[in-house]
Scaffold this motif. Structure first.
Motif, PDB file in Angstrom:
ATOM      1  N   LEU A 193       0.834  -1.203   0.000  1.00  0.00           N
ATOM      2  CA  LEU A 193       0.000   0.000   0.000  1.00  0.00           C
ATOM      3  C   LEU A 193       0.870   1.256   0.000  1.00  0.00           C
ATOM      4  O   LEU A 193       0.594   2.210  -0.741  1.00  0.00           O
ATOM      5  CB  LEU A 193      -0.924  -0.007   1.217  1.00  0.00           C
ATOM      6  CG  LEU A 193      -1.823   1.231   1.384  1.00  0.00           C
ATOM      7  CD1 LEU A 193      -2.753   1.382   0.178  1.00  0.00           C
ATOM      8  CD2 LEU A 193      -2.621   1.131   2.684  1.00  0.00           C
ATOM      9  N   VAL A 194       1.912   1.259   0.823  1.00  0.00           N
ATOM     10  CA  VAL A 194       2.828   2.406   0.843  1.00  0.00           C
ATOM     11  C   VAL A 194       3.493   2.575  -0.516  1.00  0.00           C
ATOM     12  O   VAL A 194       3.643   3.698  -1.022  1.00  0.00           O
ATOM     13  CB  VAL A 194       3.887   2.216   1.948  1.00  0.00           C
ATOM     14  CG1 VAL A 194       4.961   3.296   1.856  1.00  0.00           C
ATOM     15  CG2 VAL A 194       3.230   2.249   3.328  1.00  0.00           C
ATOM     16  N   ALA A 195       3.886   1.468  -1.134  1.00  0.00           N
ATOM     17  CA  ALA A 195       4.494   1.529  -2.469  1.00  0.00           C
ATOM     18  C   ALA A 195       3.511   2.099  -3.492  1.00  0.00           C
ATOM     19  O   ALA A 195       3.901   2.870  -4.382  1.00  0.00           O
ATOM     20  CB  ALA A 195       4.951   0.139  -2.894  1.00  0.00           C
ATOM     21  N   MET A 196       2.240   1.743  -3.344  1.00  0.00           N
ATOM     22  CA  MET A 196       1.219   2.267  -4.253  1.00  0.00           C
ATOM     23  C   MET A 196       1.062   3.779  -4.083  1.00  0.00           C
ATOM     24  O   MET A 196       0.959   4.526  -5.070  1.00  0.00           O
ATOM     25  CB  MET A 196      -0.118   1.572  -3.990  1.00  0.00           C
ATOM     26  CG  MET A 196      -1.218   1.928  -4.969  1.00  0.00           C
ATOM     27  SD  MET A 196      -2.779   1.105  -4.569  1.00  0.00           S
ATOM     28  CE  MET A 196      -2.282  -0.621  -4.654  1.00  0.00           C
ATOM     29  N   LEU A 197       1.079   4.234  -2.841  1.00  0.00           N
ATOM     30  CA  LEU A 197       0.963   5.671  -2.584  1.00  0.00           C
ATOM     31  C   LEU A 197       2.167   6.430  -3.132  1.00  0.00           C
ATOM     32  O   LEU A 197       2.020   7.528  -3.693  1.00  0.00           O
ATOM     33  CB  LEU A 197       0.823   5.915  -1.080  1.00  0.00           C
ATOM     34  CG  LEU A 197      -0.456   5.394  -0.429  1.00  0.00           C
ATOM     35  CD1 LEU A 197      -0.418   5.603   1.082  1.00  0.00           C
ATOM     36  CD2 LEU A 197      -1.688   6.075  -1.022  1.00  0.00           C
ATOM     37  N   LEU A 198       3.348   5.848  -2.998  1.00  0.00           N
ATOM     38  CA  LEU A 198       4.541   6.476  -3.571  1.00  0.00           C
ATOM     39  C   LEU A 198       4.461   6.524  -5.091  1.00  0.00           C
ATOM     40  O   LEU A 198       4.907   7.496  -5.721  1.00  0.00           O
ATOM     41  CB  LEU A 198       5.789   5.706  -3.126  1.00  0.00           C
ATOM     42  CG  LEU A 198       6.154   5.781  -1.640  1.00  0.00           C
ATOM     43  CD1 LEU A 198       7.339   4.868  -1.334  1.00  0.00           C
ATOM     44  CD2 LEU A 198       6.469   7.206  -1.222  1.00  0.00           C
ATOM     45  N   SER A 199       3.875   5.493  -5.678  1.00  0.00           N
ATOM     46  CA  SER A 199       3.704   5.470  -7.139  1.00  0.00           C
ATOM     47  C   SER A 199       2.730   6.553  -7.594  1.00  0.00           C
ATOM     48  O   SER A 199       2.933   7.195  -8.637  1.00  0.00           O
ATOM     49  CB  SER A 199       3.208   4.091  -7.584  1.00  0.00           C
ATOM     50  OG  SER A 199       4.117   3.085  -7.216  1.00  0.00           O
ATOM     51  N   VAL A 200       1.682   6.758  -6.816  1.00  0.00           N
ATOM     52  CA  VAL A 200       0.730   7.829  -7.124  1.00  0.00           C
ATOM     53  C   VAL A 200       1.430   9.182  -7.075  1.00  0.00           C
ATOM     54  O   VAL A 200       1.199  10.057  -7.931  1.00  0.00           O
ATOM     55  CB  VAL A 200      -0.460   7.788  -6.144  1.00  0.00           C
ATOM     56  CG1 VAL A 200      -1.343   9.029  -6.317  1.00  0.00           C
ATOM     57  CG2 VAL A 200      -1.277   6.531  -6.345  1.00  0.00           C
ATOM     58  N   TYR A 201       2.296   9.359  -6.080  1.00  0.00           N
ATOM     59  CA  TYR A 201       3.049  10.613  -5.980  1.00  0.00           C
ATOM     60  C   TYR A 201       3.956  10.805  -7.197  1.00  0.00           C
ATOM     61  O   TYR A 201       4.091  11.920  -7.716  1.00  0.00           O
ATOM     62  CB  TYR A 201       3.875  10.625  -4.695  1.00  0.00           C
ATOM     63  CG  TYR A 201       4.737  11.850  -4.551  1.00  0.00           C
ATOM     64  CD1 TYR A 201       4.172  13.104  -4.349  1.00  0.00           C
ATOM     65  CD2 TYR A 201       6.133  11.761  -4.643  1.00  0.00           C
ATOM     66  CE1 TYR A 201       4.971  14.234  -4.230  1.00  0.00           C
ATOM     67  CE2 TYR A 201       6.926  12.870  -4.533  1.00  0.00           C
ATOM     68  CZ  TYR A 201       6.341  14.113  -4.321  1.00  0.00           C
ATOM     69  OH  TYR A 201       7.127  15.222  -4.209  1.00  0.00           O
ATOM     70  N   LEU A 202       4.565   9.730  -7.682  1.00  0.00           N
ATOM     71  CA  LEU A 202       5.397   9.830  -8.879  1.00  0.00           C
ATOM     72  C   LEU A 202       4.575  10.270 -10.089  1.00  0.00           C
ATOM     73  O   LEU A 202       5.042  11.065 -10.916  1.00  0.00           O
ATOM     74  CB  LEU A 202       6.073   8.484  -9.155  1.00  0.00           C
ATOM     75  CG  LEU A 202       7.150   8.030  -8.173  1.00  0.00           C
ATOM     76  CD1 LEU A 202       7.629   6.631  -8.526  1.00  0.00           C
ATOM     77  CD2 LEU A 202       8.319   9.007  -8.157  1.00  0.00           C
ATOM     78  N   CYS A 203       3.358   9.753 -10.178  1.00  0.00           N
ATOM     79  CA  CYS A 203       2.468  10.160 -11.271  1.00  0.00           C
ATOM     80  C   CYS A 203       2.130  11.644 -11.161  1.00  0.00           C
ATOM     81  O   CYS A 203       2.075  12.362 -12.177  1.00  0.00           O
ATOM     82  CB  CYS A 203       1.196   9.331 -11.256  1.00  0.00           C
ATOM     83  SG  CYS A 203       1.443   7.585 -11.660  1.00  0.00           S
ATOM     84  N   MET A 204       1.906  12.120  -9.957  1.00  0.00           N
ATOM     85  CA  MET A 204       1.611  13.533  -9.738  1.00  0.00           C
ATOM     86  C   MET A 204       2.797  14.399 -10.142  1.00  0.00           C
ATOM     87  O   MET A 204       2.628  15.473 -10.742  1.00  0.00           O
ATOM     88  CB  MET A 204       1.244  13.767  -8.280  1.00  0.00           C
ATOM     89  CG  MET A 204      -0.063  13.119  -7.845  1.00  0.00           C
ATOM     90  SD  MET A 204      -0.352  13.240  -6.062  1.00  0.00           S
ATOM     91  CE  MET A 204      -0.403  15.019  -5.842  1.00  0.00           C
ATOM     92  N   VAL A 205       3.995  13.941  -9.835  1.00  0.00           N
ATOM     93  CA  VAL A 205       5.196  14.681 -10.219  1.00  0.00           C
ATOM     94  C   VAL A 205       5.332  14.731 -11.735  1.00  0.00           C
ATOM     95  O   VAL A 205       5.676  15.771 -12.316  1.00  0.00           O
ATOM     96  CB  VAL A 205       6.447  14.026  -9.594  1.00  0.00           C
ATOM     97  CG1 VAL A 205       7.725  14.650 -10.158  1.00  0.00           C
ATOM     98  CG2 VAL A 205       6.424  14.175  -8.076  1.00  0.00           C
ATOM     99  N   TYR A 206       5.043  13.599 -12.391  1.00  0.00           N
ATOM    100  CA  TYR A 206       5.170  13.546 -13.848  1.00  0.00           C
ATOM    101  C   TYR A 206       4.221  14.528 -14.537  1.00  0.00           C
ATOM    102  O   TYR A 206       4.605  15.198 -15.508  1.00  0.00           O
ATOM    103  CB  TYR A 206       4.905  12.125 -14.340  1.00  0.00           C
ATOM    104  CG  TYR A 206       4.891  12.005 -15.840  1.00  0.00           C
ATOM    105  CD1 TYR A 206       6.071  12.045 -16.570  1.00  0.00           C
ATOM    106  CD2 TYR A 206       3.684  11.873 -16.529  1.00  0.00           C
ATOM    107  CE1 TYR A 206       6.056  11.958 -17.954  1.00  0.00           C
ATOM    108  CE2 TYR A 206       3.662  11.780 -17.910  1.00  0.00           C
ATOM    109  CZ  TYR A 206       4.854  11.828 -18.614  1.00  0.00           C
ATOM    110  OH  TYR A 206       4.827  11.747 -19.977  1.00  0.00           O
ATOM    111  N   PHE A 207       2.989  14.616 -14.038  1.00  0.00           N
ATOM    112  CA  PHE A 207       2.000  15.495 -14.670  1.00  0.00           C
ATOM    113  C   PHE A 207       2.037  16.917 -14.130  1.00  0.00           C
ATOM    114  O   PHE A 207       1.224  17.750 -14.538  1.00  0.00           O
ATOM    115  CB  PHE A 207       0.594  14.917 -14.479  1.00  0.00           C
ATOM    116  CG  PHE A 207       0.341  13.677 -15.281  1.00  0.00           C
ATOM    117  CD1 PHE A 207       0.178  13.747 -16.659  1.00  0.00           C
ATOM    118  CD2 PHE A 207       0.288  12.440 -14.671  1.00  0.00           C
ATOM    119  CE1 PHE A 207      -0.054  12.601 -17.413  1.00  0.00           C
ATOM    120  CE2 PHE A 207       0.063  11.282 -15.394  1.00  0.00           C
ATOM    121  CZ  PHE A 207      -0.112  11.365 -16.776  1.00  0.00           C
TER     122      PHE A 207
END
Length: 243
Positions: free
Chosen positions: A21-35
């Motif tokens: 779950l923590v890894a998923m949240l970090l992945s969401v943050y990476l997506c936010m950074v990309y966009f």
């Protein structure tokens, strides 16, 4: 205290899901950074994914020392639960989840490099690896990580038997290669790798120290011996009941 230790030992599935779950949240943050409209998005994504992978790798290296010292602490406190290595086998199960997340972020790190930096132009990618040594070290790190990830399932472990332990000792080599990759990729004047190098050095020295303590019964244990001992005890108990 013992109540919480027993609770964690029985809740390893919940803890593993929490790691993902923590890894998923970090992945969401990476997506936010990309966009986002931030400057140097590529450099930021490469830095974040590399740091995430390194953090999880260090946590994986910490599991075995933590398990050993937890046993010593419980023995000193004279607790009935936690004084045996087998009481901490749930940490071994968490190590696999942490290792898979580490591999995931390393592969994401590689993906951004191949896509955003070179747009999948393999001729330029090969040239870059031949020109810059830290890129070649990055490829070696990815290869070692994939080897560890592919051999982590229980089925592969049973097939490889003793070779499995030999292969997974490559994690110490992996840590050294990753630190060299990180240090060589840093800009001049930056020393972010120093703190990570100190932590990894302590963990490696701890491994060497316990390896030299031949008189200690648990010195060479990497988490698998206690699991085998527990399985043997269950088998003997089953035989006695059948008799």
């Amino acid at each position: 205290m013992e109540h919480w230790l027993r609770f964690f030992s029985k809740s390893h599935a919940f803890l593993s899901n929490s790691i993902y779950l923590v890894a998923m949240l970090l992945s969401v943050y990476l997506c936010m950074v990309y966009f986002s409209s931030a400057n140097n998005v590529y450099q930021l994504l490469m830095k974040l994914t590399g740091q995430y992978a390194l953090i999880y790798l260090v946590i994986v290296l910490t599991i075995t020392p933590l398990r050993r010292w937890a046993v010593i602490a419980c023995q000193q406190c004279k607790l009935s639960y936690g004084k045996r290595l087998s009481d901490w086998n749930w940490l071994i199960k968490l190590r696999r989840s942490l290792g898979m997340v580490c591999t995931f972020f390393a592969l994401v790190h590689l993906y951004f490099y191949l896509w955003l930096d070179f747009d999948w132009l393999w001729q330029d990618i090969v040239w870059d690896a031949n020109t810059r040594p830290f890129i070649a070290l990055g490829w070696i790190s990815i290869g070692l990580l994939c080897l560890l990830a592919l051999t982590s399932p229980d089925v592969i472990q049973k097939v490889l038997k003793r070779r499995w332990r030999q292969i997974h000792r490559c994690i110490y080599l992996l840590a050294i290669v990753v630190l060299y990759h990180f240090g060589m990729s840093e800009k001049a004047g930056s020393n972010d790798v120093t703190s990570w190098a100190i932590i990894v050095a302590i963990l490696l020295l701890h491994r060497v120290w316990f390896g030299l303590l031949k008189s200690s019964k648990n010195a060479a244990d990497d988490g698998m011996l206690a699991q085998r001992a527990k399985s043997n005890r269950r088998a003997k108990h089953h035989v006695k009941k059948s008799i």
